[in-house]
Design an enzyme around this catalytic site. Structure first.
Site, PDB file in Angstrom:
ATOM      1  CG  ASP A  17       5.429  44.697  61.003  1.00  0.00           C
ATOM      2  OD1 ASP A  17       6.352  45.048  60.969  1.00  0.00           O
ATOM      3  OD2 ASP A  17       4.765  44.586  62.459  1.00  0.00           O
ATOM      4  CG  ASP A  57      11.621  44.160  60.088  1.00  0.00           C
ATOM      5  OD1 ASP A  57      11.216  45.231  59.762  1.00  0.00           O
ATOM      6  OD2 ASP A  57      11.999  43.862  61.213  1.00  0.00           O
ATOM      7  CE  LYS A  91       0.478  30.363  53.695  1.00  0.00           C
ATOM      8  NZ  LYS A  91       1.248  29.695  52.768  1.00  0.00           N
ATOM      9  CE1 TYR A 105       0.204  43.454  62.228  1.00  0.00           C
ATOM     10  CE2 TYR A 105       1.274  45.152  63.782  1.00  0.00           C
ATOM     11  CZ  TYR A 105       1.234  44.102  62.821  1.00  0.00           C
ATOM     12  OH  TYR A 105       2.542  43.404  62.568  1.00  0.00           O
ATOM     13  CG  ASP A 114       3.993  30.668  51.391  1.00  0.00           C
ATOM     14  OD1 ASP A 114       3.456  31.279  50.694  1.00  0.00           O
ATOM     15  OD2 ASP A 114       3.772  29.753  52.017  1.00  0.00           O
TER      16      ASP A 114
END
Ligand SMILES: NC(=O)c1ccc[n+]([C@@H]2O[C@H](COP(=O)([O-])OP(=O)(O)OC[C@H]3O[C@@H](n4cnc5c(N)ncnc54)[C@H](O)[C@@H]3O)[C@@H](O)[C@H]2O)c1
Length: 377
Positions: A271, A275, A214, A163, A247
């Site tokens: 982010d 959700d 990751k 970002y 993941d």
């Protein structure tokens, strides 16, 4: 109180409890709190005034100043945020309350980027705190999930990562085009958000901090996160630490959400997983967040966006914004008022006095009005 005491921690697991750390820098102050309000776009303009009514009904001593920054203003005179906007917010206000930004009439989304990302980046609000609380079993899409099973907090790094806007295009628009988007991770930025997560866990009687990355494929940035996490974790011997690839964390959020306590991760993963987390608590309309820099003017916003398809239709769920208001009050030390609001929202959920997205029949205004009435009982 809208969330029960957990078996895991023995602590009250309310948003208010979650904000105890946030209150540290704001000790007990009796003055009226000065709040800058940016309703923004779409449903932000509907839910924000209603959330303010609820905050007022709680008896909180606050003074609200509304700014018209958003798509309407941008389309009139090109203003996104005035040149001294961020300095003024930091100087003149105790906190900022934002609705949502994003409007199809501004396809570049430039106003949203400058206002929202501008606040996060230029005011250095480095910890994005998103409590994930299931208020009632009926709201959770998981089979047999109980409120105590979904009770964790995600802390997302808020000022770096992909970002940061570093990158570019080469041979733009040609078949040979190359696009790069760089993932910026500084030692200072990574370490301070990890430390924030451990401090938050300690202040809220949590037991464990889980870092998700990751690092198996993104080895450079992941390596920095791994080293910083191990070093900071070693300073907090009273807290457990755990690592999961992001993941694998997604799988765990669905299969075993009760195993989660405090999660810290980078900007993009945060982010995305928030959700997913919002879905566990009933959807985007139920989720609250704070953008925090301890000791500085911080910003609070519901997790949802401006939802253009339902904007202006009295359909938006105002609870995410109302719970965000409670989170802001707790941050400012107005704990009793925040708890009253949370209790009123919980009661509304139990009575099914909700909007359609969470199974009720009420419109936005009626839902918020019932919560306000509950507060005055
Ligand atoms: N923090 C922010 O201001 C923010 C966050 C996300 C998206 N956005 C912007 O909002 C615009 C729309 O984005 P999007 O559609 O991806 O996300 P969104 O959150 O606006 O909507 C996603 C889905 O959730 C529903 N929804 C969201 N909030 C709801 C509420 N309170 N009550 C009931 N239903 C609700 C919407 O109807 C839609 O189906 C875009 O311009 C985007 O850039 C802004």
């Amino acid at each position: 109180m809208f969330a029960p005491t957990t078996k895991r921690s023995g602590c009250a697991t309310t948003l208010v409890a979650s904000c105890r750390l946030l209150c540290l820098s704001f000790q007990l102050v009796t003055n009226k709190k000065r709040i800058a309000v940016v309703p923004g776009d779409g449903i932000g303009k509907e839910v924000v005034p209603l959330a303010i009514d609820v905050m007022r009904a709680s008896g909180a001593s606050m003074e609200f100043t509304t700014f018209d920054w958003g798509a309407d203003r941008y389309l009139i005179d090109g203003t996104t945020i005035p040149s001294d906007g961020f300095a003024m917010l930091a100087r003149d206000f105790d906190a900022i309350f934002v609705g949502a930004l994003g409007d199809p009439r501004v396809p570049t989304n430039i106003h949203a980027k400058e206002i929202l990302l501008g606040m996060r980046f230029q005011m250095d609000l480095y910890a994005n705190v998103r409590p994930v609380r299931l208020l009632d079993a009926s709201l959770c899409p998981l089979k047999n999930a109980k409120p105590e099973d979904v009770c964790f907090t995600v802390i997302r790094e808020n000022t770096e990562g992909v970002y940061a806007g570093m990158g570019g295009n080469f041979k733009y628009g040609t078949p040979d085009e190359i696009a790069t988007q760089e993932d910026v991770n500084t030692r200072k930025g990574v370490e301070r958000v990890i430390r924030y997560a451990f401090d938050y866990a300690r202040a809220n009687c949590r037991k464990k901090v889980l870092m998700a990355d990751k690092s198996n494929v993104m080895t450079y940035a992941g390596g920095l996160w791994q080293r910083a996490f191990k070093e900071v974790a070693a300073e907090y011997k009273d807290l457990a630490s755990q690592h999961l690839y992001v993941d694998a964390l997604c799988l765990q959020m669905i299969r075993e959400p009760q195993s989660l306590d405090v999660i810290v991760t980078n900007n993009m993963f945060g982010d995305i997983i928030t959700d997913l987390a919002a879905a566990l608590q009933g959807g985007l309309g139920m989720a609250a967040s704070g953008n925090i820099h301890p000791g500085r003017t911080s910003m609070f916003e519901p997790v949802h966006g401006s939802a253009p398809p339902i904007a202006g239709k009295n359909q938006a769920n105002p609870m995410g914004a109302i719970l965000t208001g409670a989170m802001m009050l707790a941050h400012l030390g107005l704990t009793a008022e925040a708890q009253k609001i949370e209790a009123a929202v919980l009661e509304a959920v139990r009575q099914k006095n909700t909007t359609a997205d969470v199974g009720g029949k009420l419109g936005t205004c009626e839902c918020a009005r019932r919560i306000g009435e509950q507060l005055s009982k």
